[in-house]
Design a protein around this motif. Sequence first.
Motif, short mmCIF file in Angstrom:
data_model
loop_
_atom_site.label_atom_id
_atom_site.label_comp_id
_atom_site.label_asym_id
_atom_site.label_seq_id
_atom_site.Cartn_x
_atom_site.Cartn_y
_atom_site.Cartn_z
N THR A 268 16.57 -15.21 -20.26
CA THR A 268 17.47 -14.15 -19.79
C THR A 268 18.90 -14.47 -20.19
O THR A 268 19.20 -15.53 -20.72
N ASN A 269 19.79 -13.51 -19.90
CA ASN A 269 21.20 -13.89 -19.93
C ASN A 269 21.45 -14.85 -18.76
O ASN A 269 20.58 -15.05 -17.90
N GLN A 270 22.61 -15.49 -18.73
CA GLN A 270 22.79 -16.60 -17.78
C GLN A 270 24.17 -16.57 -17.14
O GLN A 270 25.00 -17.45 -17.38
N PRO A 291 13.74 -21.37 -19.29
CA PRO A 291 14.78 -22.26 -19.83
C PRO A 291 16.13 -21.55 -19.93
O PRO A 291 16.19 -20.33 -20.08
N ASP A 292 17.18 -22.33 -19.85
CA ASP A 292 18.52 -21.79 -20.04
C ASP A 292 19.41 -22.89 -20.59
O ASP A 292 19.04 -24.06 -20.62
N ALA A 302 26.18 -12.12 -24.49
CA ALA A 302 25.09 -11.64 -25.35
C ALA A 302 24.44 -12.75 -26.15
O ALA A 302 23.28 -12.63 -26.56
N ALA A 303 25.15 -13.83 -26.39
CA ALA A 303 24.59 -14.94 -27.18
C ALA A 303 23.65 -15.82 -26.36
O ALA A 303 22.95 -16.67 -26.92
N GLY A 304 23.61 -15.62 -25.03
CA GLY A 304 22.81 -16.49 -24.17
C GLY A 304 21.34 -16.49 -24.53
O GLY A 304 20.69 -17.55 -24.58
N ILE A 305 20.76 -15.32 -24.78
CA ILE A 305 19.33 -15.26 -25.09
C ILE A 305 19.02 -15.92 -26.43
O ILE A 305 18.17 -16.81 -26.50
#
Length: 348
Positions: A268-270, A291-292, A302-305
Amino acid sequence: MDPRNPDTFGLPTVSLVDVSSYLPGEPVGTEYFTQFSRSDRMAKNVMFRSPSGRHHVARDETAVDMAERAVAPLIDRHGSDFASNIDVLITHTQLPDNPVLGAGPEIARRLGARPSFVYDVHNGGCAAFVHMMSIARMVLQTTDARTALIVATQNCAGPVFTQSDIRKLAQAPVPGDGCGVGLLVKDDSAPILDIESRTYPEFAGDMDFSTNSDRKYWEPGEGQGCVSFTESKVTKVFARGNRLVPEVALAVCDRIGVKGRDIDTFVTNQPNRLFLRNWHDALELPAERHPDTFDTCGNLFAAGIPVTLDVTNRAGGLRNGSVVLLSAFAHAGDFAAAAAVRWGAANG
């Protein structure tokens, strides 16, 4: 026949075959911000509990520079003809270097690519990677194009959140900078199983960008621009985020015939640790299957995924043939999207 699933109309299958990412500079510790912090009620809010580290883009490093560096591993893996095979280029940049121009054409020039379709999108926010997957799949399924490159660049942490007034605020330590990219092709090697995108117009405008003065952001004068929060708005956004991400994720699960608890990996986003916990709890998933990169990278928007996908994939955490579920919401809740992929991306 499900009208939301293009595959039910006999359209070609599209796969997410590779991901890569780039994090700028050396890690920035939280102590950078604590030296400037002021007593602030908002600092106690769970929305703003900071990660241990994050990366900040350098002042003269552009979004195109970041994209070029994120794409470099793809070129190494796919060969010198990689750029010439890009038919579709879609980009999302959190803080455009030029407010008039998107980054797409300049990225194409740097890579030596001549894509037939170039789109710069902005409305997807933290869900932009899935939003771009949806657009790319549509173009690949309905035209002669065979290959798409999608680029999600988060580059506002360093420029915006280290301003002399902004770095004192509770939210300043949470964001980090980074860039994640995905390669999509028209084949069935790592198929996108389903995508759900939803726009919520009733929440549009609930996120404010303010200079904390009467000055418009493009006008000269005093006041430093930043996204502004009030406690009441934070409460509303938190409630929406808790609902929207599982909602779109479970809609995808339902259509592909999988229970949320049976998903192999959830990305997901974080925005913060509490959202992360609530989201995997909602799907009845253990934390290890969600995981994150929050603690080392912060909120990558937007770059999180794609960054998390790349980091997890390079660590051997994504098994080929497994079902990977992606889900995110944007801004104050005006957009949310989810996608399921049968994983088969290259392991860098």
